[in-house]
Design a protein around this motif. Structure first.
Motif, mmCIF file in Angstrom:
data_model
loop_
_atom_site.group_PDB
_atom_site.id
_atom_site.type_symbol
_atom_site.label_atom_id
_atom_site.label_comp_id
_atom_site.label_asym_id
_atom_site.label_seq_id
_atom_site.Cartn_x
_atom_site.Cartn_y
_atom_site.Cartn_z
ATOM 1 N N MET A 1 0.826 -1.196 0.000
ATOM 2 C CA MET A 1 0.000 0.000 0.000
ATOM 3 C C MET A 1 0.870 1.260 0.000
ATOM 4 O O MET A 1 0.606 2.168 -0.755
ATOM 5 N N GLU A 2 1.880 1.281 0.877
ATOM 6 C CA GLU A 2 2.743 2.459 0.924
ATOM 7 C C GLU A 2 3.506 2.627 -0.388
ATOM 8 O O GLU A 2 3.624 3.727 -0.904
ATOM 9 N N LEU A 3 4.002 1.505 -0.924
ATOM 10 C CA LEU A 3 4.726 1.564 -2.191
ATOM 11 C C LEU A 3 3.814 2.039 -3.312
ATOM 12 O O LEU A 3 4.202 2.870 -4.127
ATOM 13 N N GLN A 4 2.595 1.545 -3.343
ATOM 14 C CA GLN A 4 1.646 1.963 -4.384
ATOM 15 C C GLN A 4 1.387 3.457 -4.319
ATOM 16 O O GLN A 4 1.339 4.118 -5.354
ATOM 17 N N SER A 5 1.245 3.987 -3.130
ATOM 18 C CA SER A 5 0.985 5.428 -3.020
ATOM 19 C C SER A 5 2.200 6.240 -3.443
ATOM 20 O O SER A 5 2.065 7.331 -3.968
ATOM 21 N N LYS A 6 3.396 5.684 -3.223
ATOM 22 C CA LYS A 6 4.603 6.416 -3.600
ATOM 23 C C LYS A 6 4.838 6.427 -5.099
ATOM 24 O O LYS A 6 5.375 7.384 -5.640
ATOM 25 N N ILE A 7 4.456 5.347 -5.788
ATOM 26 C CA ILE A 7 4.730 5.287 -7.225
ATOM 27 C C ILE A 7 3.529 5.687 -8.081
ATOM 28 O O ILE A 7 3.635 5.743 -9.295
ATOM 29 N N ARG A 8 2.415 5.986 -7.446
ATOM 30 C CA ARG A 8 1.194 6.326 -8.179
ATOM 31 C C ARG A 8 1.421 7.506 -9.122
ATOM 32 O O ARG A 8 0.970 7.492 -10.264
ATOM 33 N N ASP A 9 2.114 8.522 -8.694
ATOM 34 C CA ASP A 9 2.272 9.732 -9.489
ATOM 35 C C ASP A 9 3.559 9.759 -10.316
ATOM 36 O O ASP A 9 3.889 10.776 -10.916
ATOM 37 N N VAL A 10 4.269 8.645 -10.356
ATOM 38 C CA VAL A 10 5.500 8.594 -11.133
ATOM 39 C C VAL A 10 5.156 8.482 -12.612
ATOM 40 O O VAL A 10 4.355 7.642 -13.015
ATOM 41 N N LYS A 11 5.739 9.361 -13.406
ATOM 42 C CA LYS A 11 5.489 9.332 -14.845
ATOM 43 C C LYS A 11 6.678 8.651 -15.532
ATOM 44 O O LYS A 11 7.821 8.968 -15.255
ATOM 45 N N THR A 12 6.371 7.729 -16.391
ATOM 46 C CA THR A 12 7.418 7.022 -17.121
ATOM 47 C C THR A 12 7.429 7.519 -18.561
ATOM 48 O O THR A 12 6.442 8.039 -19.057
ATOM 49 N N SER A 13 8.561 7.376 -19.209
ATOM 50 C CA SER A 13 8.648 7.763 -20.623
ATOM 51 C C SER A 13 9.293 6.626 -21.396
ATOM 52 O O SER A 13 10.258 6.017 -20.937
ATOM 53 N N GLN A 14 8.742 6.361 -22.558
ATOM 54 C CA GLN A 14 9.276 5.281 -23.378
ATOM 55 C C GLN A 14 10.572 5.720 -24.048
ATOM 56 O O GLN A 14 10.745 6.880 -24.386
ATOM 57 N N GLY A 15 11.474 4.799 -24.222
ATOM 58 C CA GLY A 15 12.723 5.076 -24.902
ATOM 59 C C GLY A 15 13.852 5.492 -23.968
ATOM 60 O O GLY A 15 15.002 5.489 -24.362
ATOM 61 N N SER A 16 13.534 5.867 -22.759
ATOM 62 C CA SER A 16 14.606 6.226 -21.835
ATOM 63 C C SER A 16 14.942 5.010 -20.978
ATOM 64 O O SER A 16 14.109 4.133 -20.772
ATOM 65 N N THR A 17 16.154 4.976 -20.514
ATOM 66 C CA THR A 17 16.580 3.840 -19.702
ATOM 67 C C THR A 17 16.346 4.133 -18.219
ATOM 68 O O THR A 17 16.390 5.286 -17.793
#
Ligand SMILES: [Zn+2]
Length: 163
Positions: A1-17
């Motif tokens: 639950m804590e991990l989910q709340s921490k990564i919820r707003d993380v934006k990922t981008s394709q093509g970057s490592t």
């Protein structure tokens, strides 16, 4: 639950490592200096020092500082920690080796066990001070410093204690 709340707003981008980033440094790079700075900022006491800096006092032998730090982090090999790490397998083997009344964790071993309490009181009598044992090692450590200061007793390696 804590991990989910921490990564919820993380934006990922394709093509970057993917890469690791140390969030406590403006450049994202881990350095021992930035880790030390982080640790010494925590829990500033009334005299500006922290538990970290008091534990890692250069006057103390490093093995004493290391042990104190491990105790405060609950990283000493008590039977409960050995059980948690599956070094010992049976819950029945986790009882205190001295009193056999409770599970042996850091708090029991250093504060709650009858033998530990007897030792603390014997030391208090020897030093001529009153020691108030707390519910955990962190609070006991901090109150122990206060007890020493009130008694105007200097203990090697504890800054802010000398009167
Ligand atoms: Zn015990």
């Amino acid at each position: 639950m804590e991990l989910q709340s921490k990564i919820r707003d993380v934006k990922t981008s394709q093509g970057s490592t993917d890469r690791w980033e140390w969030i406590h440094d403006k450049n994202g790079q881990y350095t021992t200096k930035s880790a030390y700075s982080l640790l010494t900022k925590e829990e500033s006491g009334a005299n500006g020092s922290t538990t970290f800096t008091r534990v890692w006092n250069p006057i103390l032998p490093s093995k004493i500082s290391t042990f104190n730090w491990q105790l405060l982090q609950d990283r000493i090999p008590t039977k409960m920690n050995l059980l948690r790490r599956r070094v010992i397998k049976d819950m029945g083997e986790s009882r205190c080796g001295i009193c056999n009344e409770r599970e042996e964790d850091s708090t029991h071993m250093f504060l709650k066990c009858k033998m530990a309490q007897w030792l603390w009181m014997a030391c208090a009598k020897w030093w001529g001070i009153k020691i108030t044992l707390q519910e955990d090692c962190w609070n006991t450590f901090q109150n122990f410093e206060r007890d020493l200061k009130e008694a105007n007793l200097e203990l090697l390696g504890m800054d802010g204690v000398a009167g």
